[in-house]
Scaffold this motif. Structure first.
Motif, PDB file in Angstrom:
ATOM      1  N   UNK A  35     -29.162 -41.478 -44.302  1.00  0.00           N
ATOM      2  CA  UNK A  35     -28.103 -40.711 -44.942  1.00  0.00           C
ATOM      3  C   UNK A  35     -27.103 -41.719 -45.489  1.00  0.00           C
ATOM      4  N   UNK A  36     -26.742 -41.554 -46.761  1.00  0.00           N
ATOM      5  CA  UNK A  36     -25.756 -42.439 -47.379  1.00  0.00           C
ATOM      6  C   UNK A  36     -24.623 -41.581 -47.930  1.00  0.00           C
ATOM      7  N   UNK A  37     -23.524 -41.485 -47.169  1.00  0.00           N
ATOM      8  CA  UNK A  37     -22.396 -40.687 -47.665  1.00  0.00           C
ATOM      9  C   UNK A  37     -21.937 -41.209 -49.033  1.00  0.00           C
ATOM     10  N   UNK A  38     -21.730 -40.291 -49.970  1.00  0.00           N
ATOM     11  CA  UNK A  38     -21.339 -40.687 -51.321  1.00  0.00           C
ATOM     12  C   UNK A  38     -19.860 -41.054 -51.408  1.00  0.00           C
ATOM     13  N   UNK A  39     -19.077 -40.571 -50.465  1.00  0.00           N
ATOM     14  CA  UNK A  39     -17.647 -40.848 -50.482  1.00  0.00           C
ATOM     15  C   UNK A  39     -17.141 -40.952 -49.050  1.00  0.00           C
ATOM     16  N   UNK A  40     -15.931 -41.436 -48.914  1.00  0.00           N
ATOM     17  CA  UNK A  40     -15.330 -41.496 -47.591  1.00  0.00           C
ATOM     18  C   UNK A  40     -15.173 -40.087 -47.022  1.00  0.00           C
ATOM     19  N   UNK A  41     -14.809 -39.132 -47.863  1.00  0.00           N
ATOM     20  CA  UNK A  41     -14.670 -37.737 -47.405  1.00  0.00           C
ATOM     21  C   UNK A  41     -15.987 -37.195 -46.878  1.00  0.00           C
TER      22      UNK A  41
END
Length: 167
Positions: A35-41
């Motif tokens: 999983x690679x979060x696209x943003x800090x949020x």
């Protein structure tokens, strides 16, 4: 399966040692690159999902401390907003212990502008008190390790007070 059932299944995972983070938790997928979060949020959403599942488990503090490795790094590089910085200051303050992120905690507290100096002073005192109590509860491998952590806590609190005196 509901979240409660998933949590029970994870805590009974075969071969899992008490306190060990179950393999199904999102943090493991982030560290493995699955999983690679696209943003800090997005990262914060994954964190909140994981901690909702871990609440009341034997691995809750370990999970939060593991997430804080990447979250603190991002926050201190300028990612996130003021509300998120404030959230993670209090999140770390509420951990059973936060030895792994000692320096990062004080640095994050210093850059969180929405917390006034009087409140920061209270936070520092509570943080140090809680972590000093945790040092006493842990069975350390050697007395020197215990003394080293006690010294780190004293020095961190003193350094913060010198660099960020209350006005």
């Amino acid at each position: 399966m509901n979240d409660d059932g998933l949590s029970k299944k994870m805590t009974s995972e075969k071969g899992r040692v008490k306190g060990e983070i179950p393999s199904a938790m999102g943090i493991n997928q982030v560290f493995m690159g699955e999983i690679k979060p696209e943003s800090f949020s997005d990262m914060v959403k994954l964190y909140k999902k994981d901690i909702q599942l871990s609440e009341g488990t034997d691995f809750d503090t370990n999970l939060k401390n593991t997430w804080l490795i990447i979250i603190n790094k991002a926050l201190l590089k300028g990612e996130g907003n003021e509300e998120q910085r404030r959230f993670f200051v209090y999140e770390q303050l509420n951990l059973e212990q936060n030895f792994a992120h000692l320096d990062n905690f004080f640095e994050l507290l210093a850059i969180t502008n929405s917390i006034d100096d009087a409140e920061k002073s209270k936070i520092v005192n509570e943080y140090l008190k809680k972590n000093k109590a945790a040092v006493k509860q842990i069975v350390w491998q050697t007395p020197e390790e215990k003394a080293e952590m006690e010294t780190k806590l004293v020095l961190a609190g003193r350094s913060y007070g010198i660099l960020h005196p209350s006005k």
